[in-house]
Design a protein around this motif. Structure first.
Motif, mmCIF file in Angstrom:
data_model
loop_
_atom_site.group_PDB
_atom_site.id
_atom_site.type_symbol
_atom_site.label_atom_id
_atom_site.label_comp_id
_atom_site.label_asym_id
_atom_site.label_seq_id
_atom_site.Cartn_x
_atom_site.Cartn_y
_atom_site.Cartn_z
ATOM 1 N N ASN A 6 18.209 15.918 -16.241
ATOM 2 C CA ASN A 6 17.237 15.043 -15.582
ATOM 3 C C ASN A 6 16.834 13.885 -16.499
ATOM 4 N N ASN A 7 16.591 14.227 -17.752
ATOM 5 C CA ASN A 7 16.006 13.253 -18.684
ATOM 6 C C ASN A 7 16.913 12.058 -18.963
ATOM 7 N N TRP A 8 18.241 12.254 -18.900
ATOM 8 C CA TRP A 8 19.172 11.181 -19.217
ATOM 9 C C TRP A 8 19.601 10.387 -17.991
ATOM 10 N N ALA A 9 19.032 10.666 -16.841
ATOM 11 C CA ALA A 9 19.397 9.934 -15.615
ATOM 12 C C ALA A 9 18.621 8.626 -15.536
ATOM 13 N N LYS A 10 19.335 7.547 -15.247
ATOM 14 C CA LYS A 10 18.703 6.223 -15.155
ATOM 15 C C LYS A 10 18.320 5.865 -13.723
ATOM 16 N N MET A 11 18.445 6.808 -12.811
ATOM 17 C CA MET A 11 18.074 6.617 -11.414
ATOM 18 C C MET A 11 17.207 7.804 -10.991
ATOM 19 N N PRO A 12 16.530 7.748 -9.851
ATOM 20 C CA PRO A 12 15.770 8.908 -9.397
ATOM 21 C C PRO A 12 16.652 10.153 -9.390
ATOM 22 N N CYS A 13 16.205 11.179 -10.077
ATOM 23 C CA CYS A 13 17.029 12.373 -10.275
ATOM 24 C C CYS A 13 16.202 13.613 -9.968
ATOM 25 N N PHE A 14 16.815 14.542 -9.244
ATOM 26 C CA PHE A 14 16.086 15.731 -8.800
ATOM 27 C C PHE A 14 16.961 16.965 -8.998
ATOM 28 N N LEU A 15 16.456 17.923 -9.761
ATOM 29 C CA LEU A 15 17.113 19.213 -9.880
ATOM 30 C C LEU A 15 16.573 20.091 -8.768
ATOM 31 N N ILE A 16 17.455 20.515 -7.866
ATOM 32 C CA ILE A 16 17.053 21.277 -6.683
ATOM 33 C C ILE A 16 17.487 22.717 -6.832
ATOM 34 N N GLU A 17 16.514 23.623 -6.926
ATOM 35 C CA GLU A 17 16.796 25.051 -6.859
ATOM 36 C C GLU A 17 16.839 25.414 -5.383
ATOM 37 N N LEU A 18 18.055 25.598 -4.862
ATOM 38 C CA LEU A 18 18.269 25.718 -3.421
ATOM 39 C C LEU A 18 17.775 27.033 -2.835
ATOM 40 N N GLY A 19 17.510 28.005 -3.670
ATOM 41 C CA GLY A 19 17.056 29.309 -3.211
ATOM 42 C C GLY A 19 17.260 30.315 -4.326
ATOM 43 N N PHE A 20 16.886 31.561 -4.073
ATOM 44 C CA PHE A 20 16.938 32.606 -5.086
ATOM 45 C C PHE A 20 18.081 33.571 -4.801
ATOM 46 N N LEU A 21 19.057 33.617 -5.704
ATOM 47 C CA LEU A 21 20.155 34.567 -5.558
ATOM 48 C C LEU A 21 19.696 36.001 -5.811
ATOM 49 N N SER A 22 18.492 36.152 -6.340
ATOM 50 C CA SER A 22 17.914 37.479 -6.557
ATOM 51 C C SER A 22 17.195 38.005 -5.314
ATOM 52 N N ASN A 23 17.073 37.167 -4.291
ATOM 53 C CA ASN A 23 16.406 37.559 -3.047
ATOM 54 C C ASN A 23 17.444 38.016 -2.024
ATOM 55 N N THR A 24 17.168 39.118 -1.326
ATOM 56 C CA THR A 24 18.135 39.693 -0.394
ATOM 57 C C THR A 24 18.622 38.668 0.609
ATOM 58 N N HIS A 25 17.697 38.043 1.328
ATOM 59 C CA HIS A 25 18.076 37.109 2.382
ATOM 60 C C HIS A 25 18.757 35.868 1.817
ATOM 61 N N GLU A 26 18.146 35.256 0.817
ATOM 62 C CA GLU A 26 18.684 33.984 0.328
ATOM 63 C C GLU A 26 20.031 34.159 -0.363
ATOM 64 N N ASP A 27 20.273 35.300 -0.955
ATOM 65 C CA ASP A 27 21.581 35.556 -1.543
ATOM 66 C C ASP A 27 22.675 35.417 -0.486
ATOM 67 N N PHE A 28 22.478 36.049 0.664
ATOM 68 C CA PHE A 28 23.456 35.940 1.751
ATOM 69 C C PHE A 28 23.447 34.551 2.389
ATOM 70 N N LEU A 29 22.246 33.997 2.607
ATOM 71 C CA LEU A 29 22.146 32.709 3.298
ATOM 72 C C LEU A 29 22.797 31.583 2.515
ATOM 73 N N LEU A 30 22.651 31.588 1.203
ATOM 74 C CA LEU A 30 23.169 30.486 0.395
ATOM 75 C C LEU A 30 24.693 30.397 0.448
#
Length: 438
Positions: A384-408
């Motif tokens: 993020n810090n070295w990006a010269k444009m708007p930059c966003f790290l997106i945690e799309l969901g939790f692989l440790s969660n039952t539902h989101e593991d399958f959904l992702l």
């Protein structure tokens, strides 16, 4: 309440509970075919379900999406030419069984049982990954041998035959197995003795991009950065311009608690879906990596975004926690680096992060509360810090969660996430004056 009345009510409840699984099982309708079975069922209030099947020579499980709780499809049974029974079980994503039933399959008209010598030394068993599964080859003097494959999603056993030179070769098709899933292949004698064994992962090939189109994002360039890679390694990098110190990333990543899928392949798949969605809306898209084994440092990823003149950089990741209950989408923006401050102050960055986050939550159907994720301004992430444009790290969901593991890993949810991110890109572009609106 009199004791006899309580006892009567208890007996009635027990009778109803004993009938409950059978009633649900009857709601699964199966249509038998030669080497396949059609299925349909209804799960009120559920968008996704897990389907398990088991026949004499093969079994498997997969996640299916249903509209308004109605599910239907077909299960391919390529190794069930001899017919026999197949059992189909339906579960929710949190492993609650909601029905089970069984049906007989017809035998293929041309089915013949293997015959001849089924034992002999196996030499040079070789497995080669393909996007469809695995190719195999080996040599033996046997007339036929049995090939057994198994992974977390599919198992099967079937006879294989040599050519005139004693070479056995062919392809193991794994249509419902996730890409990069480890599969064990055994060569067995007709009596079941293991003669050879190897392991390999199902391949992955990035799909071709959809054709360029005009749309509401025309003129906007987006850099998508799928985080990590299959075999990462620690790298020492400066934290960021205007920030002190260096960081040595561990190279580690999240892994699905139930699917066992690595974060690197999950976000790579989603990156390809997002790429196509952005292109359909008119954007120009560059992806930092399109292969699992492709290694890039965080600074190299930012350099790619800068080189193409990206207006926005989206860094895709998946989260993990010890608690399986934690779920939702989180967004991290840079904060104090020189490059970040040249893009926006903290209020601007937080606002842009919330535009993106809210669009994603709306798309996947999450409540717009902190319980389903929030925006954090942080100096923690080098990428993020070295990006010269708007930059966003997106945690799309939790692989440790039952539902989101399958959904992702499910195409429907991946598409919803991508539509939400595309909407967020549009909203940010409007906010920054890069677009004039529809």
């Amino acid at each position: 309440m009199p004791f006899k009345r309580c006892l009567s009510l208890l007996l009635v409840c027990l009778m109803l509970l004993s009938l409950y699984p059978a009633a649900l099982g009857e709601s699964i309708v199966l249509t038998p075919n030669v080497q396949s079975v059609g299925y349909s069922f209804t799960l009120s209030g559920e968008e996704y379900a897990r389907v398990f099947y088991k026949a004499a020579t093969e079994s498997g499980n997969f996640v299916v999406h249903g509209e308004n709780g109605v599910f239907s499809g077909e299960i391919a049974l390529p190794h069930s030419a001899a017919g026999g029974n197949v059992t189909v079980t339906v579960k929710t994503l949190d492993d609650k069984q909601r029905g089970q039933t069984q049906i007989a399959l017809p035998a293929a008209a041309d089915y013949t049982a293997p015959s001849g010598s089924s034992s002999g030394r196996v030499k040079n068993l070789l497995l080669t990954e393909t996007p469809e599964g695995l190719q195999y080859s080996f040599s033996s003097t046997a007339s036929y041998l049995m090939l057994h494959y198994s992974n977390r999603q599919q198992k099967g056993t079937y006879p294989v035959y040599p050519d005139e030179n004693g070479l056995f070769s062919g392809e193991i098709l794994l249509p419902i197995t996730y890409a990069r899933t480890l599969t064990t292949v055994q060569i067995l004698s007709g009596g079941g003795t293991t003669l050879a064994e190897e392991k390999a992962r199902k391949g992955y090939l990035a799909p071709e991009a959809v054709p360029s189109q005009e749309g509401r994002l025309s003129g906007i360039t987006v850099c998508i950065d799928p985080g990590h890679q299959e075999n990462g390694r620690p790298v020492s990098e400066p934290v960021g311009p205007g920030l002190s110190g260096k960081t040595a990333g561990s190279g580690g990543m999240a892994q699905g608690k139930f699917t066992l899928r690595k974060e690197s392949i999950v976000v790579l798949e989603i990156a390809m879906v997002l790429r196509d969605e952005l292109i359909r809306q008119g954007a120009t898209v560059v992806i930092t990596r399109d292969k699992e084994a492709q290694f890039l440092t965080n600074m190299e990823r930012c350099a790619i975004a800068e080189e193409v003149g990206a207006d926005i950089m989206l860094r895709l990741h998946c989260d993990t926690r010890e608690s399986a209950k934690k779920y939702g989408i989180s967004i991290y923006t840079p904060f104090r680096s020189t490059y970040a401050q040249a893009v926006a102050d903290k209020h601007g960055y937080r606002h842009m992060g919330n535009l993106l986050l809210n669009a994603m939550k709306q798309s996947v159907g999450y409540e717009q509360t902190d319980a389903t994720g929030f925006v954090t301004l942080s100096d923690q992430f080098v990428g993020n810090n070295w990006a010269k444009m708007p930059c966003f790290l997106i945690e799309l969901g939790f692989l440790s969660n039952t539902h989101e593991d399958f959904l992702l890993s499910h195409p429907h949810h991946q598409q919803l996430l991508s539509e939400g991110m595309a909407q967020g890109v549009y909203d940010i572009a409007l906010y920054r004056g890069l677009l004039s609106g529809e």
